[in-house]
Design a protein around this motif. Sequence first.
Motif, PDB file in Angstrom:
ATOM      1  N   ILE A 248       0.716  -1.181  -0.052  1.00 56.72           N
ATOM      2  CA  ILE A 248      -0.019   0.014  -0.065  1.00 56.72           C
ATOM      3  C   ILE A 248       0.845   1.243   0.082  1.00 56.72           C
ATOM      4  CG2 ILE A 248      -1.821   1.283   1.273  1.00 56.72           C
ATOM      5  CD1 ILE A 248      -2.661  -1.176   2.549  1.00 56.72           C
ATOM      6  N   GLU A 249       0.658   1.977  -0.832  1.00 55.97           N
ATOM      7  CA  GLU A 249       1.450   3.508  -1.056  1.00 55.97           C
ATOM      8  C   GLU A 249       0.516   4.717  -0.867  1.00 55.97           C
ATOM      9  OE1 GLU A 249       4.897   5.791  -3.637  1.00 55.97           O
ATOM     10  OE2 GLU A 249       3.960   3.882  -4.048  1.00 55.97           O
ATOM     11  N   LEU A 250       0.620   5.562   0.285  1.00 56.15           N
ATOM     12  CA  LEU A 250      -0.032   6.775   0.366  1.00 56.15           C
ATOM     13  C   LEU A 250       0.292   7.606  -0.698  1.00 56.15           C
ATOM     14  CD1 LEU A 250       0.075   7.095   4.021  1.00 56.15           C
ATOM     15  CD2 LEU A 250      -1.796   5.877   2.939  1.00 56.15           C
ATOM     16  N   ASP A 251      -0.886   8.241  -1.358  1.00 56.77           N
ATOM     17  CA  ASP A 251      -0.598   9.024  -2.475  1.00 56.77           C
ATOM     18  C   ASP A 251      -0.206  10.430  -1.881  1.00 56.77           C
ATOM     19  OD1 ASP A 251      -0.550   9.180  -5.415  1.00 56.77           O
ATOM     20  OD2 ASP A 251      -2.066  10.764  -5.081  1.00 56.77           O
ATOM     21  N   ARG A 252       0.853  10.806  -2.241  1.00 59.06           N
ATOM     22  CA  ARG A 252       1.417  12.165  -1.652  1.00 59.06           C
ATOM     23  C   ARG A 252       0.714  13.552  -2.061  1.00 59.06           C
ATOM     24  NH1 ARG A 252       7.840  11.704  -2.914  1.00 59.06           N
ATOM     25  NH2 ARG A 252       6.939  11.049  -5.106  1.00 59.06           N
ATOM     26  N   ILE A 253       0.135  13.976  -1.068  1.00 57.58           N
ATOM     27  CA  ILE A 253      -0.725  15.285  -1.165  1.00 57.58           C
ATOM     28  C   ILE A 253      -0.594  16.135  -0.016  1.00 57.58           C
ATOM     29  CG2 ILE A 253      -3.040  16.166  -1.419  1.00 57.58           C
ATOM     30  CD1 ILE A 253      -3.989  13.845  -3.065  1.00 57.58           C
ATOM     31  N   VAL A 254      -0.392  17.346  -0.119  1.00 50.78           N
ATOM     32  CA  VAL A 254      -0.168  18.331   0.973  1.00 50.78           C
ATOM     33  C   VAL A 254      -1.454  18.193   1.878  1.00 50.78           C
ATOM     34  CG1 VAL A 254       0.113  20.606   1.800  1.00 50.78           C
ATOM     35  CG2 VAL A 254       1.250  19.895  -0.487  1.00 50.78           C
ATOM     36  N   PRO A 255      -1.127  17.800   3.197  1.00 48.61           N
ATOM     37  CA  PRO A 255      -2.258  17.792   4.161  1.00 48.61           C
ATOM     38  C   PRO A 255      -2.916  19.183   4.047  1.00 48.61           C
ATOM     39  CG  PRO A 255      -0.215  16.927   4.934  1.00 48.61           C
ATOM     40  CD  PRO A 255       0.277  17.724   3.655  1.00 48.61           C
ATOM     41  N   THR A 256      -4.206  19.146   4.062  1.00 48.09           N
ATOM     42  CA  THR A 256      -5.066  20.488   4.015  1.00 48.09           C
ATOM     43  C   THR A 256      -6.254  19.879   5.201  1.00 48.09           C
ATOM     44  OG1 THR A 256      -6.381  19.375   2.391  1.00 48.09           O
ATOM     45  CG2 THR A 256      -4.707  21.192   1.746  1.00 48.09           C
TER      46      THR A 256
END
Length: 216
Positions: A28-36
Amino acid sequence: MAIEASFTVKQADFPLSAVFEQLTDVTIELDRIVPTGEAIIPYFWISADDTGKLTTDLSADIGIEQVKIIDQVEKQMFVRIDWNLTHESILTAIVNTDITLLSGIGKEKRWTFEVRASEQQDLSDFQTYCQDHDIPIELTELHAISSLRSDREYDLTDGQRNALIIAYSNGYYDSPRDATQDDLADELGITRQAVSSRLKRGMRRLVASTLITPEE
């Protein structure tokens, strides 16, 4: 000075453990998105031999509110997730401290997270938060981010740089190796002896430029 660190968490101590129970040989790989806010890391990828065996009812996990399959192709599945941020995990530690998540990858036994902090105190605050909230993380790697240097500063020739990059990209430096010098020679269109020479000379120049001080 900015700092990057890697932490591991046992698979059972992070939401999505049910995925590992349902599938074998899964990543499983978390998709890198800036936390908002509460939209922290809303997507992730599941890679497995048979993703079709996965049910979407993962809501039994107290760290998850709901999930939705967005797309599925062969051995990969793209999923949207709404986390339950009232449940303390490494994600809530990221939300509540001044660090940035660079990557999150889960495999059979553990998750590995790479984070970046603007300064040492931010990373210390993150570790303190985890300790205070009983989030069992283990620090595995820590290094400061130095300024970028050009190939000229490393004194590499174009051939040496290209050979080193191709070798790295093809897994020549992995253990066990995923490529041989003959494989690299075929891709570069040169002899194996030339590959060996470029790798040796290139590595020597990298070591001399990055690890050896003038006194040494």
